[in-house]
Design an enzyme around this catalytic site. Structure first.
Site, PDB file in Angstrom:
ATOM      1  N   GLY A 270       0.797  -1.136  -0.041  1.00  0.00           N
ATOM      2  CA  GLY A 270      -0.022  -0.009   0.043  1.00  0.00           C
ATOM      3  C   GLY A 270       0.874   1.214  -0.176  1.00  0.00           C
ATOM      4  O   GLY A 270       2.163   1.052   0.152  1.00  0.00           O
TER       5      GLY A 270
ATOM      6  N   ASP B 241      -1.248  -9.009  -3.271  1.00  0.00           N
ATOM      7  CA  ASP B 241      -1.293  -8.220  -4.377  1.00  0.00           C
ATOM      8  C   ASP B 241       0.089  -8.307  -5.202  1.00  0.00           C
ATOM      9  O   ASP B 241       0.798  -7.876  -4.966  1.00  0.00           O
ATOM     10  CB  ASP B 241      -1.638  -6.605  -4.237  1.00  0.00           C
ATOM     11  CG  ASP B 241      -2.000  -6.123  -5.669  1.00  0.00           C
ATOM     12  OD1 ASP B 241      -1.503  -6.372  -6.787  1.00  0.00           O
ATOM     13  OD2 ASP B 241      -2.603  -5.289  -5.528  1.00  0.00           O
ATOM     14  N   GLU B 242       0.003  -9.618  -6.131  1.00  0.00           N
ATOM     15  CA  GLU B 242       1.183  -9.857  -6.821  1.00  0.00           C
ATOM     16  C   GLU B 242       1.556  -8.805  -7.765  1.00  0.00           C
ATOM     17  O   GLU B 242       2.656  -8.340  -7.975  1.00  0.00           O
ATOM     18  CB  GLU B 242       1.111 -11.107  -7.356  1.00  0.00           C
ATOM     19  CG  GLU B 242       0.185 -11.099  -8.481  1.00  0.00           C
ATOM     20  CD  GLU B 242      -0.117 -12.613  -9.157  1.00  0.00           C
ATOM     21  OE1 GLU B 242       0.902 -13.231  -9.132  1.00  0.00           O
ATOM     22  OE2 GLU B 242      -1.084 -12.671  -9.801  1.00  0.00           O
TER      23      GLU B 242
ATOM     24  N   LYS C 136     -11.128   7.913  11.900  1.00  0.00           N
ATOM     25  CA  LYS C 136     -12.317   7.134  11.896  1.00  0.00           C
ATOM     26  C   LYS C 136     -12.804   6.121  12.623  1.00  0.00           C
ATOM     27  O   LYS C 136     -14.167   5.926  12.994  1.00  0.00           O
ATOM     28  CB  LYS C 136     -12.700   6.705  10.334  1.00  0.00           C
ATOM     29  CG  LYS C 136     -12.602   7.744   9.410  1.00  0.00           C
ATOM     30  CD  LYS C 136     -12.316   6.926   8.035  1.00  0.00           C
ATOM     31  CE  LYS C 136     -12.462   8.244   6.850  1.00  0.00           C
ATOM     32  NZ  LYS C 136     -11.116   9.000   6.908  1.00  0.00           N
TER      33      LYS C 136
ATOM     34  N   ASN D 208      -6.201  11.723   7.241  1.00  0.00           N
ATOM     35  CA  ASN D 208      -6.025  11.353   5.885  1.00  0.00           C
ATOM     36  C   ASN D 208      -4.652  11.618   5.373  1.00  0.00           C
ATOM     37  O   ASN D 208      -3.905  12.636   5.605  1.00  0.00           O
ATOM     38  CB  ASN D 208      -7.010  12.093   4.947  1.00  0.00           C
ATOM     39  CG  ASN D 208      -8.295  12.025   5.097  1.00  0.00           C
ATOM     40  OD1 ASN D 208      -8.767  11.550   6.317  1.00  0.00           O
ATOM     41  ND2 ASN D 208      -9.216  12.244   4.121  1.00  0.00           N
TER      42      ASN D 208
ATOM     43  N   THR E 281     -18.221  16.611  -1.327  1.00  0.00           N
ATOM     44  CA  THR E 281     -19.386  15.919  -0.946  1.00  0.00           C
ATOM     45  C   THR E 281     -20.156  17.005  -0.240  1.00  0.00           C
ATOM     46  O   THR E 281     -21.419  17.020  -0.178  1.00  0.00           O
ATOM     47  CB  THR E 281     -19.197  14.745  -0.233  1.00  0.00           C
ATOM     48  OG1 THR E 281     -18.291  15.242   0.977  1.00  0.00           O
ATOM     49  CG2 THR E 281     -18.575  13.699  -0.688  1.00  0.00           C
TER      50      THR E 281
ATOM     51  N   ARG F  36     -21.117  10.827   1.123  1.00  0.00           N
ATOM     52  CA  ARG F  36     -21.165   9.427   0.768  1.00  0.00           C
ATOM     53  C   ARG F  36     -21.454   8.521   2.112  1.00  0.00           C
ATOM     54  O   ARG F  36     -21.861   9.020   2.975  1.00  0.00           O
ATOM     55  CB  ARG F  36     -19.797   8.765   0.253  1.00  0.00           C
ATOM     56  CG  ARG F  36     -19.192   9.672  -0.833  1.00  0.00           C
ATOM     57  CD  ARG F  36     -17.718   9.138  -1.013  1.00  0.00           C
ATOM     58  NE  ARG F  36     -16.918   9.346   0.036  1.00  0.00           N
ATOM     59  CZ  ARG F  36     -15.386   8.859  -0.130  1.00  0.00           C
ATOM     60  NH1 ARG F  36     -15.047   8.298  -1.005  1.00  0.00           N
ATOM     61  NH2 ARG F  36     -14.844   9.305   1.010  1.00  0.00           N
TER      62      ARG F  36
ATOM     63  N   GLU G 131     -20.068   8.812   5.734  1.00  0.00           N
ATOM     64  CA  GLU G 131     -18.967  10.085   5.647  1.00  0.00           C
ATOM     65  C   GLU G 131     -19.502  10.883   6.653  1.00  0.00           C
ATOM     66  O   GLU G 131     -20.420  11.206   6.799  1.00  0.00           O
ATOM     67  CB  GLU G 131     -18.931  10.472   4.364  1.00  0.00           C
ATOM     68  CG  GLU G 131     -18.039  11.289   4.074  1.00  0.00           C
ATOM     69  CD  GLU G 131     -17.780  11.891   2.560  1.00  0.00           C
ATOM     70  OE1 GLU G 131     -16.575  12.011   2.338  1.00  0.00           O
ATOM     71  OE2 GLU G 131     -18.564  12.261   1.924  1.00  0.00           O
TER      72      GLU G 131
END
Length: 300
Positions: free
Chosen positions: A15, A42-43, A146, A184, A209, A272, A275
């Site tokens: 990531g 995740d290859e 969160k 974030n 948003t 969303r 959210e």
């Protein structure tokens, strides 16, 4: 030097945060490790990491290049699978658990998947250490703002992950287990800045948003610094929170548009699923057991 001669396992190591963390470890700024294990399912991303560092200039980043060839070990596996994580934990000294489902709408629509990765993945990690009496020195769980007074599945599962790791200190006396929690991460995959940049480059409206929306922001290096600080100074059961600035997301969009000399419109599309308008880093209840520690807060 906290990483000197240590074997470090980074789950979710492909990531955005995992890649920057590994790159920083490869510089030897915290001591030269014995080995770094990149664990993910995740290859394609693992392949991309290999190609990226094999093409690194030997002259400009010689330490990273040489350490990459000698120290990095890639392992395909899923933290949901007990045997997968067990095979990677053996011989490890330090674990950074960055494996997660972290996109709020995705977790809202597939809550069982978020539960399996964020919660049961952490349970697998702890059970492996306990069942096999593994000599792990430190485990750091990566959490999020969160998880503070959560209203969405992503935050709820991360809050439970925090509790799973903290509670495990009761019976894993020889392992230091703690969390880091931040807002974030700028420019990480799925965050708002790459979205705005893509919209600007393609001459599309900037989608917002809610005009009231605020977020805590820090860059990838600040996120890595928080992990390093937690490993070095944190105690069992702590949650380390950086002192991070916040801003209105609308202001962020306007600054990016101005820098790119973009004259398009900002379009309000509505919140969303799951959210929040405003996130919090530390709840009122946690503030009673929260202490300042240099540029961080420690929830003990």
């Amino acid at each position: 030097m906290i990483f000197k001669n240590k074997t470090i396992l980074v789950t979710g190591g492909t990531g955005s945060l995992g890649q920057r963390l590994i790159e920083r470890i490869l510089t030897n700024e915290m001591g030269q490790p014995k080995k770094i294990i990149v664990f993910s399912r995740d290859e394609s991303k693992q392949h991309d990491m290999r190609v990226k560092w094999l093409n690194t200039s030997k002259k400009s980043d010689s330490i990273i290049f040489n350490n990459f060839k000698r120290l990095l070990e890639f392992r395909i596996g899923d933290i949901r699978n007990y045997d997968d994580i067990l095979s990677s934990l053996k011989g490890t000294d330090i674990v950074v658990n960055a494996a997660a489902l972290k996109h709020v709408p995705v977790c809202e629509y597939f809550p069982e998947q978020a539960l399996l990765t964020n919660c049961f993945g952490s349970i697998n990690l702890i059970k492996c250490i306990h069942d096999h009496d593994l000599k792990i020195h430190t485990v750091v769980g990566i959490s999020t703002d969160k998880a503070s007074s959560p209203i969405n599945v992503m935050g709820m599962t991360k809050a439970i992950q925090e509790r799973i790791l903290i509670a495990s200190n009761i019976f894993l006396k020889k392992t230091k287990i703690l969390n880091v929690r931040y807002g974030n991460v700028i420019a990480s995959r799925g965050s708002v800045i790459p979205l705005f940049a893509h919209q600007i480059e393609n001459n599309k409206n900037l989608t917002l948003t809610d005009k009231r929306m605020t977020r805590f922001l820090l860059n990838l290096d600040q996120a890595v610094d928080t992990i390093f600080f937690a490993i070095k100074y944190g105690k069992s059961g702590d949650t380390i929170v950086p002192k991070a600035p916040s801003c209105k997301v609308e202001d962020l969009a306007k600054v990016l548009a101005k820098n790119k000399k973009y004259n398009g419109k900002i379009k309000i599309v509505g919140s969303r699923p799951g959210e929040k308008i405003h996130e919090v880093m530390v709840t009122e209840e946690e503030a009673q057991i929260c202490y300042k520690l240099k540029n961080y807060f420690k929830i003990a």
